[in-house]
Design a protein around this motif. Structure first.
Motif, PDB file in Angstrom:
ATOM      1  N   ALA A 135       0.823  -1.202   0.000  1.00 53.64           N
ATOM      2  CA  ALA A 135       0.000   0.000   0.000  1.00 53.64           C
ATOM      3  C   ALA A 135       0.860   1.256   0.000  1.00 53.64           C
ATOM      4  O   ALA A 135       0.574   2.221  -0.724  1.00 53.64           O
ATOM      5  CB  ALA A 135      -0.940  -0.018   1.199  1.00 53.64           C
ATOM      6  N   ASP A 136       1.933   1.242   0.791  1.00 55.30           N
ATOM      7  CA  ASP A 136       2.805   2.417   0.841  1.00 55.30           C
ATOM      8  C   ASP A 136       3.526   2.611  -0.486  1.00 55.30           C
ATOM      9  O   ASP A 136       3.655   3.742  -0.980  1.00 55.30           O
ATOM     10  CB  ASP A 136       3.818   2.282   1.984  1.00 55.30           C
ATOM     11  N   ASP A 137       4.039   1.503  -1.057  1.00 54.20           N
ATOM     12  CA  ASP A 137       4.747   1.619  -2.334  1.00 54.20           C
ATOM     13  C   ASP A 137       3.797   2.072  -3.451  1.00 54.20           C
ATOM     14  O   ASP A 137       4.178   2.849  -4.324  1.00 54.20           O
ATOM     15  CB  ASP A 137       5.383   0.282  -2.702  1.00 54.20           C
ATOM     16  N   ARG A 138       2.595   1.569  -3.425  1.00 53.22           N
ATOM     17  CA  ARG A 138       1.601   1.990  -4.426  1.00 53.22           C
ATOM     18  C   ARG A 138       1.318   3.478  -4.304  1.00 53.22           C
ATOM     19  O   ARG A 138       1.253   4.195  -5.304  1.00 53.22           O
ATOM     20  CB  ARG A 138       0.313   1.193  -4.248  1.00 53.22           C
ATOM     21  N   LYS A 139       1.152   3.949  -3.065  1.00 49.44           N
ATOM     22  CA  LYS A 139       0.880   5.375  -2.868  1.00 49.44           C
ATOM     23  C   LYS A 139       2.071   6.212  -3.312  1.00 49.44           C
ATOM     24  O   LYS A 139       1.898   7.263  -3.946  1.00 49.44           O
ATOM     25  CB  LYS A 139       0.554   5.638  -1.400  1.00 49.44           C
ATOM     26  N   ASN A 140       3.275   5.794  -2.999  1.00 47.16           N
ATOM     27  CA  ASN A 140       4.464   6.538  -3.420  1.00 47.16           C
ATOM     28  C   ASN A 140       4.569   6.586  -4.944  1.00 47.16           C
ATOM     29  O   ASN A 140       4.958   7.620  -5.515  1.00 47.16           O
ATOM     30  CB  ASN A 140       5.725   5.902  -2.821  1.00 47.16           C
ATOM     31  N   TYR A 141       4.230   5.482  -5.581  1.00 46.46           N
ATOM     32  CA  TYR A 141       4.257   5.462  -7.048  1.00 46.46           C
ATOM     33  C   TYR A 141       3.245   6.458  -7.607  1.00 46.46           C
ATOM     34  O   TYR A 141       3.559   7.242  -8.525  1.00 46.46           O
ATOM     35  CB  TYR A 141       3.937   4.046  -7.548  1.00 46.46           C
ATOM     36  N   MET A 142       2.032   6.464  -7.080  1.00 42.73           N
ATOM     37  CA  MET A 142       1.012   7.369  -7.591  1.00 42.73           C
ATOM     38  C   MET A 142       1.374   8.824  -7.310  1.00 42.73           C
ATOM     39  O   MET A 142       1.094   9.717  -8.122  1.00 42.73           O
ATOM     40  CB  MET A 142      -0.346   7.022  -6.986  1.00 42.73           C
ATOM     41  N   MET A 143       1.987   9.107  -6.192  1.00 42.90           N
ATOM     42  CA  MET A 143       2.407  10.470  -5.903  1.00 42.90           C
ATOM     43  C   MET A 143       3.470  10.931  -6.900  1.00 42.90           C
ATOM     44  O   MET A 143       3.455  12.090  -7.338  1.00 42.90           O
ATOM     45  CB  MET A 143       2.937  10.564  -4.461  1.00 42.90           C
ATOM     46  N   ALA A 144       4.344  10.033  -7.264  1.00 47.32           N
ATOM     47  CA  ALA A 144       5.361  10.384  -8.262  1.00 47.32           C
ATOM     48  C   ALA A 144       4.718  10.622  -9.629  1.00 47.32           C
ATOM     49  O   ALA A 144       5.097  11.563 -10.354  1.00 47.32           O
ATOM     50  CB  ALA A 144       6.410   9.271  -8.344  1.00 47.32           C
ATOM     51  N   ARG A 145       3.771   9.789  -9.973  1.00 48.87           N
ATOM     52  CA  ARG A 145       3.068   9.975 -11.250  1.00 48.87           C
ATOM     53  C   ARG A 145       2.285  11.285 -11.254  1.00 48.87           C
ATOM     54  O   ARG A 145       2.230  11.996 -12.261  1.00 48.87           O
ATOM     55  CB  ARG A 145       2.122   8.808 -11.501  1.00 48.87           C
ATOM     56  N   ARG A 146       1.679  11.624 -10.119  1.00 47.98           N
ATOM     57  CA  ARG A 146       0.942  12.884 -10.032  1.00 47.98           C
ATOM     58  C   ARG A 146       1.871  14.075 -10.248  1.00 47.98           C
ATOM     59  O   ARG A 146       1.486  15.047 -10.912  1.00 47.98           O
ATOM     60  CB  ARG A 146       0.249  12.980  -8.668  1.00 47.98           C
ATOM     61  N   THR A 147       3.066  14.012  -9.692  1.00 49.19           N
ATOM     62  CA  THR A 147       4.028  15.105  -9.878  1.00 49.19           C
ATOM     63  C   THR A 147       4.345  15.301 -11.353  1.00 49.19           C
ATOM     64  O   THR A 147       4.424  16.439 -11.843  1.00 49.19           O
ATOM     65  CB  THR A 147       5.314  14.818  -9.089  1.00 49.19           C
ATOM     66  N   VAL A 148       4.491  14.198 -12.067  1.00 47.82           N
ATOM     67  CA  VAL A 148       4.751  14.285 -13.505  1.00 47.82           C
ATOM     68  C   VAL A 148       3.540  14.863 -14.231  1.00 47.82           C
ATOM     69  O   VAL A 148       3.678  15.721 -15.117  1.00 47.82           O
ATOM     70  CB  VAL A 148       5.108  12.892 -14.070  1.00 47.82           C
ATOM     71  N   MET A 149       2.363  14.417 -13.874  1.00 53.73           N
ATOM     72  CA  MET A 149       1.145  14.892 -14.531  1.00 53.73           C
ATOM     73  C   MET A 149       0.913  16.383 -14.301  1.00 53.73           C
ATOM     74  O   MET A 149       0.409  17.090 -15.183  1.00 53.73           O
ATOM     75  CB  MET A 149      -0.063  14.104 -14.011  1.00 53.73           C
ATOM     76  N   TYR A 150       1.286  16.881 -13.131  1.00 46.94           N
ATOM     77  CA  TYR A 150       1.055  18.292 -12.807  1.00 46.94           C
ATOM     78  C   TYR A 150       2.145  19.207 -13.360  1.00 46.94           C
ATOM     79  O   TYR A 150       2.015  20.438 -13.251  1.00 46.94           O
ATOM     80  CB  TYR A 150       0.979  18.475 -11.287  1.00 46.94           C
ATOM     81  N   ASN A 151       3.168  18.649 -13.922  1.00 47.23           N
ATOM     82  CA  ASN A 151       4.271  19.440 -14.473  1.00 47.23           C
ATOM     83  C   ASN A 151       3.898  19.906 -15.885  1.00 47.23           C
ATOM     84  O   ASN A 151       3.963  19.135 -16.845  1.00 47.23           O
ATOM     85  CB  ASN A 151       5.552  18.616 -14.501  1.00 47.23           C
TER      86      ASN A 151
END
Length: 418
Positions: A135-151
């Motif tokens: 669950a933690d790794d999944r959340k960290n992955y999605m947070m990283a993807r969100r950073t890319v999407m918001y750039n």
């Protein structure tokens, strides 16, 4: 706590801050008679309309900003009272608070609609392909993807941009268009369901589209944080977090409209988005969409083309049957042949028997020479001689008699042999 009390409490925390309004029993619509409720509802729709057409997300973090909002709400209440001819309602702080609830309610609907309409378009980008992650790794992955999407520097992965025919179209992502149509054209809380406000919006405005965009952002944040609307610890969609983001997105849209490479494409996109939404709204209401009238856009289109030349004579423009009927008397005989005929000074055109052909005009029964020569006319005496008939059917020439072309449907005129 009743839904109405919950609504008031939510709005109070987001739109008010004075000691007077922070009390245990916030104002409720049910405290007012029906006529005054209609005024408050009308004022609510008006402030939401202002939000999506001009103002965007109102900042209300300071006392000065909150006081300005209540002053603005009083003006809107006065407008609504005048339009509904209901002058008994005083724009007290409780009334203006209820009016400003309309803004919070609209944004609450926006984030809920974004969760349902927009998130499905982003899940493939956000979710890891490796389903065995913790669950933690999944959340960290999605947070990283969100950073890319918001750039927004990486224009081809920015979460608000879309592509059409291989070309980038800014602020046209399918997830953004989906929640935009749902929120402002299909949700009955939209001010466009007020028929007096609907004509005020003729295209998609940048405050309107940027509100939809920040709704998408809020839905993505809720999903990544695991704090969706049905969770126990829902991520609140408040101005403290998202108002400045909405204004930043709006400024970017305004800049795009001033940029040569995007101006025309952006205008067409905004208009098409509005037209599509209005079709959806009209379908839901059972209304007929108005037909747009084509407006010429070039000087060449404004110039009337010349009319084509019409080589026909007055006889050629009349059907054979009408001509034949007009030339007969009630007894079926032909009219009296005149003793004189008009011919040009040039020699008359004879037929094979040496006769000259003269036709009647249908207007004044003056003889009309069959040839189209423009020479001056002189009067000639035509001696009475034996009368015969000429076949003038469409399949014959004036040199054939009726007997020679009897198989044709024809009309006949008398002619005299010299």
């Amino acid at each position: 706590m009743s839904p109405e009390d919950l609504e008031s409490a939510m709005c109070q925390s987001d739109t008010t801050g004075t000691t007077q309004l922070k009390r245990a029993n916030p104002p409720k619509l049910s405290d007012y008679p029906q006529a005054e409720i209609e005024v408050i509802d009308s004022a609510r729709r008006r402030v939401v309309m202002d939000m999506i057409t001009t103002q965007g997300w109102y900042n209300n973090r300071t006392n000065k900003q909150r006081q300005a909002m209540h002053s603005y709400a009083r003006e809107v209440v006065d407008e609504a009272k005048a339009s509904l001819d209901c002058h008994g309602l005083d724009a007290t702080p409780s009334v203006t608070t209820l009016v400003l609830h309309g803004l919070t309610n609209s944004r609450a609907r926006l984030i809920d609609n974004a969760e349902k309409e927009s998130l499905p378009y982003y899940l493939d980008v956000l979710e890891p392909q490796d389903k065995s992650l913790s669950a933690d790794d999944r959340k960290n992955y999605m947070m990283a993807r969100r950073t890319v999407m918001y750039n927004s520097d990486d224009i081809h992965t920015y979460f608000l941009h879309g592509h059409e025919d291989g070309l980038l179209v800014i602020f046209s992502h399918c997830g953004l268009k989906a929640v935009h149509t749902k929120q402002w054209y299909l949700d009955e809380s939209s001010p466009l369901y007020d028929e007096t406000l609907r004509p005020l919006l003729t295209t998609t405005t940048t405050p309107m589209l940027s509100m939809s965009a920040v709704g998408v952002m809020g839905a993505i944040d809720r999903y990544v944080e695991g704090r969706l609307s049905k969770s126990a610890n829902v991520l609140r969609f408040t101005g403290k977090v998202y108002a400045d983001k909405q204004h930043a997105i709006r400024r970017s849209m305004d800049i795009a409209l001033e940029t040569d490479i995007h101006r025309e494409t952006m205008k067409v996109y905004l208009q098409d988005l509005h037209n599509s939404g209005m079709r959806a709204l009209n379908d839901k209401l059972g209304l007929t969409s108005p037909t747009l009238i084509y407006i010429p856009t070039s000087l060449e289109e404004l110039t009337q083309p010349p009319e084509p030349e019409n080589p026909t004579t007055s006889r050629d423009a009349i059907p054979d049957s009408d001509w034949h009927q007009n030339q007969q008397t009630s007894s079926g005989s032909f009219p009296t042949w005149p003793s004189t005929a008009l011919y040009p000074q040039a020699a008359p055109v004879p037929d094979s028997d040496g006769s000259a052909l003269s036709l009647y005009s249908d207007v004044n029964f003056q003889p009309l020479y069959a040839s189209h020569q423009s020479a001056s006319l002189t009067r000639m005496h035509v001696p009475p001689t034996e009368e015969s008939y000429l076949n003038l059917s469409a399949n014959s020439t004036y040199g054939l008699s009726a007997e020679e072309g009897a198989q044709d449907a024809f009309w006949s005129v008398p002619y005299r042999t010299m």
